[in-house]
Design a protein around this motif. Sequence first.
Motif, PDB file in Angstrom:
ATOM      1  N   LEU A 177      26.948   4.751   2.348  1.00 48.35           N
ATOM      2  CA  LEU A 177      26.562   3.538   3.059  1.00 48.35           C
ATOM      3  C   LEU A 177      27.547   3.295   4.187  1.00 48.35           C
ATOM      4  CD1 LEU A 177      25.857   1.275  -0.044  1.00 48.35           C
ATOM      5  CD2 LEU A 177      24.155   2.323   1.444  1.00 48.35           C
ATOM      6  N   GLY A 178      27.083   3.385   5.415  1.00 51.58           N
ATOM      7  CA  GLY A 178      27.973   3.233   6.555  1.00 51.58           C
ATOM      8  C   GLY A 178      28.688   1.895   6.606  1.00 51.58           C
ATOM      9  N   LYS A 179      27.939   0.809   6.380  1.00 51.29           N
ATOM     10  CA  LYS A 179      28.566  -0.511   6.441  1.00 51.29           C
ATOM     11  C   LYS A 179      29.524  -0.720   5.273  1.00 51.29           C
ATOM     12  CE  LYS A 179      24.843  -2.552   9.105  1.00 51.29           C
ATOM     13  NZ  LYS A 179      23.726  -3.497   9.165  1.00 51.29           N
TER      14      LYS A 179
ATOM     15  N   ASN B 262      32.692   4.361  14.518  1.00 52.80           N
ATOM     16  CA  ASN B 262      31.458   4.035  13.784  1.00 52.80           C
ATOM     17  C   ASN B 262      31.037   2.579  13.934  1.00 52.80           C
ATOM     18  OD1 ASN B 262      30.848   6.609  12.146  1.00 52.80           O
ATOM     19  ND2 ASN B 262      33.045   6.301  11.938  1.00 52.80           N
TER      20      ASN B 262
ATOM     21  N   LEU C 138      27.404   1.078  13.704  1.00 53.13           N
ATOM     22  CA  LEU C 138      26.729   0.816  12.423  1.00 53.13           C
ATOM     23  C   LEU C 138      26.645  -0.673  12.099  1.00 53.13           C
ATOM     24  CD1 LEU C 138      28.260   3.609  10.189  1.00 53.13           C
ATOM     25  CD2 LEU C 138      25.864   3.368  10.849  1.00 53.13           C
TER      26      LEU C 138
ATOM     27  N   ASP D 111      23.390  -1.822  13.261  1.00 54.91           N
ATOM     28  CA  ASP D 111      22.297  -0.885  12.994  1.00 54.91           C
ATOM     29  C   ASP D 111      21.422  -1.431  11.867  1.00 54.91           C
ATOM     30  OD1 ASP D 111      20.594   1.195  12.409  1.00 54.91           O
ATOM     31  OD2 ASP D 111      22.177   2.718  12.330  1.00 54.91           O
TER      32      ASP D 111
ATOM     33  N   SER E 161      20.744   0.771   8.665  1.00 51.49           N
ATOM     34  CA  SER E 161      21.773   0.958   7.636  1.00 51.49           C
ATOM     35  C   SER E 161      21.654  -0.138   6.586  1.00 51.49           C
ATOM     36  CB  SER E 161      23.171   0.867   8.253  1.00 51.49           C
ATOM     37  OG  SER E 161      23.392   1.923   9.138  1.00 51.49           O
ATOM     38  N   ASP E 162      21.880   0.248   5.323  1.00 49.27           N
ATOM     39  CA  ASP E 162      21.915  -0.758   4.267  1.00 49.27           C
ATOM     40  C   ASP E 162      23.078  -1.706   4.536  1.00 49.27           C
ATOM     41  OD1 ASP E 162      19.752   0.300   2.930  1.00 49.27           O
ATOM     42  OD2 ASP E 162      20.983   1.535   1.597  1.00 49.27           O
ATOM     43  N   THR E 163      22.833  -2.989   4.325  1.00 48.09           N
ATOM     44  CA  THR E 163      23.846  -3.999   4.594  1.00 48.09           C
ATOM     45  C   THR E 163      24.280  -4.652   3.297  1.00 48.09           C
ATOM     46  OG1 THR E 163      22.826  -4.426   6.746  1.00 48.09           O
ATOM     47  CG2 THR E 163      24.355  -6.090   5.917  1.00 48.09           C
TER      48      THR E 163
END
Length: 196
Positions: free
Chosen positions: A94-96, A129, A132, A135, A138-140
């Motif tokens: 998960l990016g965030k 990054n 993100l 974005d 992306s899952d937050t």
Amino acid sequence: MVQRQERREEESDIALCGAGRRCGAGRAWEQLLNAGPPPQPSSYDTAWVAIVPAPGSPQSSRFPKCVDWILRNQSGDGSWGPQADGSGDGPWLLGKDALSSTMACVLALRTWGVGDEHVGKGLRFIGHNASLVTDDRSDTPAGFNVIFPGMLTHAMGMGLEIPRESTRLPGFPHQQIRQLRCSAERVLPAKKRWQN
């Protein structure tokens, strides 16, 4: 005879719970304890625990092993957080979540004045990054739009140089304000109903 055998097997599965009382949790606990390796620690949670000062000594962490864990567990890309392949060098799930975990670890290290190289790598990861943050694909994580900018603000207050990409995100402060208003609107009517 068959009923007695079943009864004995059932009783052998029941654990003794203090003063000879019986409870049925014995087998369940054994299965949980022997289920396999424990889950990996959360970088985000470990960082916040590491920030807690020692009683009577605000210049040191109450949990120095958490600080050590942070120093030992930074990924090759400069991030902290869950990794897809478990190695710490692959793409994160998960990016965030990785952004939040990384910022929290950076704050913990800076709080205690250790790991300057780790801090720099973490800040570079955040800068590279930053897109993100806004974005929508992306899952937050819950509260991200409030917590992450608060962590950035705290980092700037600590004298950290936050990559410009992180502070110039279009509409990001507005997201924080919008989320705070939505949260307040949900909480306040519920509070009024509770008080009546």
